[in-house]
Design an enzyme around this catalytic site. Structure first.
Site, PDB file in Angstrom:
ATOM      1  N   LYS A  62       7.055   0.581   2.915  1.00 21.79           N
ATOM      2  CA  LYS A  62       8.269   0.020   3.518  1.00 21.79           C
ATOM      3  C   LYS A  62       9.515   0.454   2.746  1.00 21.79           C
ATOM      4  O   LYS A  62      10.557   0.725   3.348  1.00 21.79           O
ATOM      5  CB  LYS A  62       8.180  -1.506   3.572  1.00 21.79           C
ATOM      6  CG  LYS A  62       7.179  -2.036   4.574  1.00 21.79           C
ATOM      7  CD  LYS A  62       7.527  -1.649   6.007  1.00 21.79           C
ATOM      8  CE  LYS A  62       8.749  -2.385   6.538  1.00 21.79           C
ATOM      9  NZ  LYS A  62       9.001  -2.078   7.968  1.00 21.79           N
ATOM     10  N   THR A  85      11.250  -5.719   4.528  1.00 17.23           N
ATOM     11  CA  THR A  85      10.670  -6.870   3.842  1.00 17.23           C
ATOM     12  C   THR A  85      11.264  -7.041   2.455  1.00 17.23           C
ATOM     13  O   THR A  85      11.756  -6.069   1.854  1.00 17.23           O
ATOM     14  CB  THR A  85       9.143  -6.689   3.707  1.00 17.23           C
ATOM     15  OG1 THR A  85       8.582  -7.714   2.879  1.00 17.23           O
ATOM     16  CG2 THR A  85       8.814  -5.330   3.077  1.00 17.23           C
ATOM     17  N   ASP A  86      11.199  -8.269   1.932  1.00 19.28           N
ATOM     18  CA  ASP A  86      11.647  -8.502   0.556  1.00 19.28           C
ATOM     19  C   ASP A  86      10.674  -7.924  -0.461  1.00 19.28           C
ATOM     20  O   ASP A  86      11.006  -7.779  -1.643  1.00 19.28           O
ATOM     21  CB  ASP A  86      11.860  -9.993   0.293  1.00 19.28           C
ATOM     22  CG  ASP A  86      10.616 -10.852   0.479  1.00 19.28           C
ATOM     23  OD1 ASP A  86       9.565 -10.316   0.901  1.00 19.28           O
ATOM     24  OD2 ASP A  86      10.694 -12.073   0.225  1.00 19.28           O
ATOM     25  N   GLU A  87       9.476  -7.537  -0.034  1.00 19.71           N
ATOM     26  CA  GLU A  87       8.482  -7.023  -0.969  1.00 19.71           C
ATOM     27  C   GLU A  87       8.873  -5.671  -1.561  1.00 19.71           C
ATOM     28  O   GLU A  87       8.327  -5.260  -2.591  1.00 19.71           O
ATOM     29  CB  GLU A  87       7.109  -6.950  -0.301  1.00 19.71           C
ATOM     30  CG  GLU A  87       6.586  -8.325   0.073  1.00 19.71           C
ATOM     31  CD  GLU A  87       5.147  -8.318   0.539  1.00 19.71           C
ATOM     32  OE1 GLU A  87       4.327  -7.635  -0.092  1.00 19.71           O
ATOM     33  OE2 GLU A  87       4.841  -9.004   1.529  1.00 19.71           O
ATOM     34  N   TYR A 139       1.565  -1.277   0.649  1.00 16.19           N
ATOM     35  CA  TYR A 139       2.394  -1.749   1.762  1.00 16.19           C
ATOM     36  C   TYR A 139       3.875  -1.718   1.413  1.00 16.19           C
ATOM     37  O   TYR A 139       4.692  -1.130   2.129  1.00 16.19           O
ATOM     38  CB  TYR A 139       1.984  -3.168   2.168  1.00 16.19           C
ATOM     39  CG  TYR A 139       3.051  -3.879   2.975  1.00 16.19           C
ATOM     40  CD1 TYR A 139       3.479  -3.345   4.196  1.00 16.19           C
ATOM     41  CD2 TYR A 139       3.650  -5.056   2.527  1.00 16.19           C
ATOM     42  CE1 TYR A 139       4.469  -3.983   4.942  1.00 16.19           C
ATOM     43  CE2 TYR A 139       4.629  -5.688   3.261  1.00 16.19           C
ATOM     44  CZ  TYR A 139       5.038  -5.154   4.466  1.00 16.19           C
ATOM     45  OH  TYR A 139       6.017  -5.781   5.199  1.00 16.19           O
TER      46      TYR A 139
END
Length: 356
Positions: free
Chosen positions: A167, A138-140, A163
């Site tokens: 990741k 993810t870009d997060e 989260y």
């Protein structure tokens, strides 16, 4: 040009993005797919119903943390490609219960890497060269952007939620297994997805369903947080491109060039639902918008520069935000039975992630 059929193991294939990948593979390639999914609250075999009768599709209910079972699955299925999507993915749930995110996203990825490595070492040299472990992230993991700039493959990691931290950890494990053990891995980092079969805890499906039912439409803070939105079927095509054509050791950022504030997204949904499903008892759905306390540590803006995957692999999104959102609203209107089963059981639209 004839495409050689491959055997693709998809973890988390009953989830939102995973099921889109499986439908893309079965619908548009000669490849075979084995879905491995624990079927947690967000896993839904109804999302795989369009391909369930195809002889190239198979399914095993399994937890990726189960090392002996993962080893058995690799030995029996003998995949050419692993597409690893199994993950806990909702930021609000990670605030309420971070332990499950560490277990699945970190320990689960470690377990899967070990199983893949053991299997890969058993292969002949040509088979080893052709094998790929594609980790979907993810870009997060990159944190939050200011008013300008974009995330790219060279952006430093700076996760801000349980989260995104889990990741980021899994991304680092994947890179370590490539550097240390030479396992041929690839990573992709995507922006926010939306589209059919999206579990209704996320902003877009929750807003669509609440608007149809005349319920409040919760918007965090002032609704100013900005996301780069990517239609899930565009993402599925990108993931298959990365898995089959991407270079070992590379990462690819996948985005839709569709930056929208959360409030703008909700207003766009309201307008579409008013147009496609008018209800005199509700009148204008925008009147249902309710501003609620922002969630802890809410990142301000995400946006991706997908230039590398466009130049190197030739992928570009086919849908604009407007065309994709219309398709999404139409799908929820036509598939009430799919989300009614969810709303009547595992998730009823309640607020999550309130207490830090």
């Amino acid at each position: 040009m004839t495409v050689a059929a491959r055997r693709i193991l998809v973890t988390g294939g009953a989830g939102f993005i995973g099921s889109a990948v499986v439908r893309e593979i079965i619908g548009h390639t000669p490849h075979s797919v084995l879905v491995v999914d624990k079927l947690t609250y967000a896993g839904n075999l109804d999302s795989l119903a369009p391909v369930a009768d195809d002889p190239r599709y198979s399914f095993i209910r399994a937890d990726i943390v189960d090392a002996p079972l993962m080893n058995e699955i690799f030995a029996a299925f003998r995949p050419d490609i692993v597409m690893h999507l199994a993950a806990e993915s909702h930021v609000d749930r990670s605030i309420d219960g971070p332990g499950e995110f560490i277990r699945t996203n970190v320990v689960g990825t470690f377990t899967l890497l070990q199983a893949a490595l053991g299997f890969w070492r058993s292969l002949t040299e040509p088979q080893q060269s052709a094998f790929r472990f594609h980790h979907i992230s993810t870009d997060e993991v990159f944190g939050s952007l200011g008013d300008e700039g974009f995330f790219a493959e060279t952006t430093a990691y700076s996760p801000n939620s349980p989260y995104s931290a889990s990741k980021a950890s899994s991304d680092h494990l994947v890179n370590a297994w490539r550097h240390t053990y030479q396992l041929p891995t690839i990573i992709s980092n995507c922006s926010n997805n939306y589209g059919p079969y999206h579990f209704p805890e996320k902003l877009i499906p929750l807003t669509i369903i609440n608007a149809l039912e005349g319920k409040p439409l919760p918007v965090y803070g002032a609704g100013a947080n900005i996301r780069d939105w990517l239609f899930v079927e565009d993402h599925a095509r990108a993931l298959l491109t990365v898995a089959t054509q991407g270079a070992v050791g590379q990462s690819y950022c996948i985005g839709g060039h569709n930056e929208k504030s959360n409030l703008d997204v909700v207003h766009a949904i309201c307008a579409l639902v008013d147009e496609l499903a008018p209800d005199p008892a509700i009148e204008r759905r925008a009147g249902l918008i309710t501003f609620v306390t922002d969630r802890p540590g809410h990142d301000l803006r995400y946006a991706i520069d997908p230039g590398k995957i466009a130049v190197e692999l030739g992928w570009r999104p086919r849908e604009t935000f407007e065309s994709g959102l219309r398709q999404t609203v139409e799908w929820y209107l036509e598939n009430r039975a799919w989300w009614d089963r969810i709303r009547s059981g595992v998730y009823r639209g309640e607020r999550l992630g309130v207490v830090a």
